[in-house]
Every structure is written in C-alpha cells, then in structure tokens.
Design an enzyme around this catalytic site. Structure first.
Site, mmCIF file in Angstrom:
data_model
loop_
_atom_site.group_PDB
_atom_site.id
_atom_site.type_symbol
_atom_site.label_atom_id
_atom_site.label_comp_id
_atom_site.label_asym_id
_atom_site.label_seq_id
_atom_site.Cartn_x
_atom_site.Cartn_y
_atom_site.Cartn_z
ATOM 1 N N MET A 130 9.730 -8.420 -4.767
ATOM 2 C CA MET A 130 10.767 -8.526 -3.737
ATOM 3 C C MET A 130 10.535 -9.769 -2.878
ATOM 4 O O MET A 130 11.071 -9.894 -1.769
ATOM 5 C CB MET A 130 10.796 -7.269 -2.882
ATOM 6 C CG MET A 130 11.178 -6.034 -3.710
ATOM 7 S SD MET A 130 11.964 -4.750 -2.767
ATOM 8 C CE MET A 130 10.681 -4.365 -1.599
ATOM 9 N N GLY A 131 9.692 -10.678 -3.362
ATOM 10 C CA GLY A 131 9.495 -11.945 -2.662
ATOM 11 C C GLY A 131 8.545 -11.853 -1.495
ATOM 12 O O GLY A 131 7.802 -10.885 -1.356
ATOM 13 N N LEU A 139 6.046 -13.856 -1.207
ATOM 14 C CA LEU A 139 4.899 -13.751 -2.112
ATOM 15 C C LEU A 139 3.570 -14.066 -1.424
ATOM 16 O O LEU A 139 3.470 -14.966 -0.597
ATOM 17 C CB LEU A 139 5.098 -14.703 -3.301
ATOM 18 C CG LEU A 139 6.346 -14.462 -4.145
ATOM 19 C CD1 LEU A 139 6.374 -15.418 -5.334
ATOM 20 C CD2 LEU A 139 6.432 -13.023 -4.631
ATOM 21 N N HIS A 140 2.559 -13.286 -1.800
ATOM 22 C CA HIS A 140 1.190 -13.483 -1.313
ATOM 23 C C HIS A 140 0.270 -13.491 -2.527
ATOM 24 O O HIS A 140 0.739 -13.386 -3.678
ATOM 25 C CB HIS A 140 0.809 -12.380 -0.317
ATOM 26 C CG HIS A 140 1.118 -11.000 -0.810
ATOM 27 N ND1 HIS A 140 0.457 -10.427 -1.870
ATOM 28 C CD2 HIS A 140 2.042 -10.086 -0.411
ATOM 29 C CE1 HIS A 140 0.927 -9.222 -2.099
ATOM 30 N NE2 HIS A 140 1.908 -8.988 -1.235
ATOM 31 N N GLY A 172 -1.573 -11.333 -3.803
ATOM 32 C CA GLY A 172 -1.488 -10.139 -4.658
ATOM 33 C C GLY A 172 -0.450 -10.348 -5.747
ATOM 34 O O GLY A 172 -0.709 -10.134 -6.937
ATOM 35 N N HIS A 173 0.743 -10.801 -5.340
ATOM 36 C CA HIS A 173 1.801 -11.093 -6.316
ATOM 37 C C HIS A 173 1.314 -12.160 -7.307
ATOM 38 O O HIS A 173 1.530 -12.041 -8.515
ATOM 39 C CB HIS A 173 3.041 -11.662 -5.626
ATOM 40 C CG HIS A 173 3.742 -10.723 -4.697
ATOM 41 N ND1 HIS A 173 3.791 -10.925 -3.341
ATOM 42 C CD2 HIS A 173 4.456 -9.589 -4.928
ATOM 43 C CE1 HIS A 173 4.503 -9.969 -2.773
ATOM 44 N NE2 HIS A 173 4.914 -9.136 -3.708
HETATM 45 P P1 AMP Z 1 6.728 -6.033 -4.000
HETATM 46 O O1 AMP Z 1 7.205 -7.434 -3.843
HETATM 47 O O2 AMP Z 1 6.086 -5.472 -2.787
HETATM 48 O O3 AMP Z 1 7.778 -5.140 -4.602
HETATM 49 O O4 AMP Z 1 5.544 -6.088 -5.073
HETATM 50 C C1 AMP Z 1 5.752 -6.646 -6.340
HETATM 51 C C2 AMP Z 1 4.558 -6.294 -7.199
HETATM 52 O O5 AMP Z 1 3.375 -6.825 -6.622
HETATM 53 C C3 AMP Z 1 4.347 -4.778 -7.314
HETATM 54 O O6 AMP Z 1 3.953 -4.465 -8.636
HETATM 55 C C4 AMP Z 1 3.236 -4.533 -6.333
HETATM 56 O O7 AMP Z 1 2.463 -3.385 -6.634
HETATM 57 C C5 AMP Z 1 2.413 -5.799 -6.503
HETATM 58 N N1 AMP Z 1 1.560 -6.010 -5.322
HETATM 59 C C6 AMP Z 1 1.943 -5.972 -4.034
HETATM 60 N N2 AMP Z 1 0.878 -6.150 -3.224
HETATM 61 C C7 AMP Z 1 -0.202 -6.311 -4.031
HETATM 62 C C8 AMP Z 1 -1.593 -6.523 -3.799
HETATM 63 N N3 AMP Z 1 -2.090 -6.608 -2.571
HETATM 64 N N4 AMP Z 1 -2.410 -6.641 -4.858
HETATM 65 C C9 AMP Z 1 -1.911 -6.542 -6.122
HETATM 66 N N5 AMP Z 1 -0.610 -6.345 -6.409
HETATM 67 C C10 AMP Z 1 0.236 -6.221 -5.376
#
Ligand code: AMP
Length: 281
Positions: free
Chosen positions: A30-31, A33-34, A36-37
């Site tokens: 969902m953008g 981005l950090h 983790g993404h």
């Molecule tokens: P989101 O943008 O929050 O929908 O996340 C997109 C993907 O990134 C999802 O599969 C999340 O589980 C993964 N994600 C989000 N935060 C982290 C993190 N801190 N470490 C690893 N993966 C993450």
C-alpha cells in the site's frame, strides 16, 4: 523500471514476460515504503527473473474512513526507492482501475475473520482477499511475498490461494524492525514524536511474554501479565494479546514443545493502530 498505471498496459507487460518463459515474483503493497517492504522486493529479485511490485491503498480493506484518509501516500519517493533496488516493474493503479461500480463478490474466510485482526477490523480480510485475488489474476506471479508482521494476512492469502487454485507460491518474509524493536510499518510515520518513544513497548511485551512461556509459566497467567503491562496509565491501549498455533491461528492453552507457536499483539498508540507478533520457538 517499468511504471505501469493501468490494467491494459500491465496485461500486455505480463504477457511479454510469460512469452519469454520468465518467472515473476510479486510484492503487493500500500506504499509509503520502508525497509520492510524493500526486504520483500529484494528477496523476490533474488528468487525470480522479474519482480513486479504494486502500490495501491486499497479502500475495501479499511473499516475506518479516517484511517483510509490519513494513510500515508508517498508514491513519488516509493517509485524512486523501488528503482534504486532494481525492481522490474511497479503497478500503480487508480481505484477505478481496480473496482467496478459495486463489486458483488464477498469472500468469507470463516474462523480467520473471527479472531484478532478479523475481530477488531470487521471486513478487513474480505477487502484484502478481493484485492489480492484481482492482483494475482493480473500479475500471474510464480511467487508472491508477504511479511510475517501480518501473520494473519498470510493465513488468509494461503486460504485464498488454495481455494481459488492460484498457481503461486506464497513466500513469508521475516519482520524488519527499528532499533528499539518496533516493527516497521507505514503507519509509524503517523506517530507523534512523543508517542514514538513508547512504541517499542509492544515488542518488549512480546519478548517478556515469550521468556515467561519458555520458563514454563502458563498461557493464562502470561496473558494476565501482558494485560497488566498496558493498564490505564499506559500510553498504549491494548486490543488483544493472543498465543496461537502458527499454522492455523487457533488459541493455545497449553504449550506443547513440538508446536509452532506465535505470540500476537495489537494496540493503539494515540490514534495509530500497531500490530506485531513473534514466534515462540
Ligand atoms: P502494506 O503496505 O502494509 O500492505 O505491506 C505490504 C507488505 O509488506 C505486506 O506483505 C506486509 O506484511 C509487508 N510488511 C510490512 N511491514 C513489514 C516489516 N516491518 N517487515 C517485513 N514485511 C513487512
């Protein structure tokens, strides 16, 4: 990096890749981005010929209008970050591209919608299921990457994939954390400076609970202990703390050494909702 804004172009792009018999890794986001993404994208780049990421703040998975409105949107810098790590393509659709006038499909993930995130965010996983199904249909990935931070989401995606017979391998990726242990999340950007100082408490609570469980303390008493950490004086308002079997997310009362167990937590810090989990083993 290809930057694709519409369904027609994406379909054409994917067709070219498939014609060349190249494998596709997919990272939906969902953008905002950090790291983790970016870890997900890097893992996909290592394992596939082409990596496609998507950036779409999916309205159907928000059960709270303000949460949707306030969700951070940083598309320009997201695209630069993906470019920097050599992602193959990014799909940035509009809501009209992804949704018709009124989608009638209504997924029901049963038990998975009744517990933890499902219980506290009614309808959330229906929205997740719908958008991921649409994206899987468009991108046709060989592998798709999801963060373990959203453990319950992985269970939902596995169910979706199994029941709709998607020919895709779901690859879970470890949670990337800040120095104080806080799981990276786009929502962390919404924390005030003052609140950010307290945000590491969720991860600390998970670790203390883990220590106690490993030390032989029973699940109910550990649950009481964690609840007591987030009492009326605490900055964090606890929503839930659960000890579950990782494979099916069923609650556990007695820990069996051979079981894969996860400790899951969620709470509000100000009006920012944070979730986290760790494995016991
Ligand atoms: P989101 O943008 O929050 O929908 O996340 C997109 C993907 O990134 C999802 O599969 C999340 O589980 C993964 N994600 C989000 N935060 C982290 C993190 N801190 N470490 C690893 N993966 C993450």
């Amino acid at each position: 990096m290809e930057i694709i804004h519409d369904v027609k172009t994406l379909r054409w792009y994917i067709k070219q890749i498939k014609l060349k018999e190249r494998t596709i890794g997919f990272v939906p986001t969902m953008g905002a981005l950090h790291d983790g993404h970016l870890r997900l994208v890097q893992k996909s780049i290592l394992q596939n010929d082409i990596t496609v990421s998507s950036i779409f703040v999916n309205p159907s998975q928000f059960n709270n209008r303000n949460d949707f409105k306030n969700y951070p949107r940083e598309t320009e810098s997201d695209i630069s970050k993906l470019e920097m790590i050599n992602c193959g393509a990014v799909f940035v659709p509009s809501s009209d591209d992804m949704y018709g006038e009124q989608d009638a499909l209504n997924f029901d993930f049963g038990y998975l919608e009744e517990i933890m995130e499902g219980k506290f965010r009614p309808g959330h996983f229906k929205g997740v299921g719908l958008i991921v199904a649409k994206l899987f249909n468009l991108v046709k990935p060989d592998r798709a990457y999801f963060g373990k931070k959203d453990l319950q989401q992985i269970a939902v995606i596995r169910k979706l994939t199994a029941e709709l017979l998607f020919d895709v391998e779901i690859v879970p990726v470890n949670t990337v954390r800040e120095k104080d242990g806080l799981a990276m999340s786009s929502r962390n950007k919404l924390l005030s400076k003052e609140d950010r100082v307290h945000a590491g408490a969720l991860y600390m609570a998970l670790n203390k609970a883990r220590e106690k469980l490993i030390g032989g303390e029973n699940v109910n008493s550990v649950k009481k202990y964690v609840t007591s950490l987030f009492n009326a004086d605490s900055k964090i308002k606890l929503e839930y703390f659960e000890v579950v079997q990782t494979s099916n997310l069923r609650n556990i009362l007695n820990i069996d050494k051979n079981m894969d167990v996860s400790l899951c937590i969620a709470g509000y810090l100000g009006n920012v909702r944070l979730i986290d989990n760790i494995s016991l083993n």
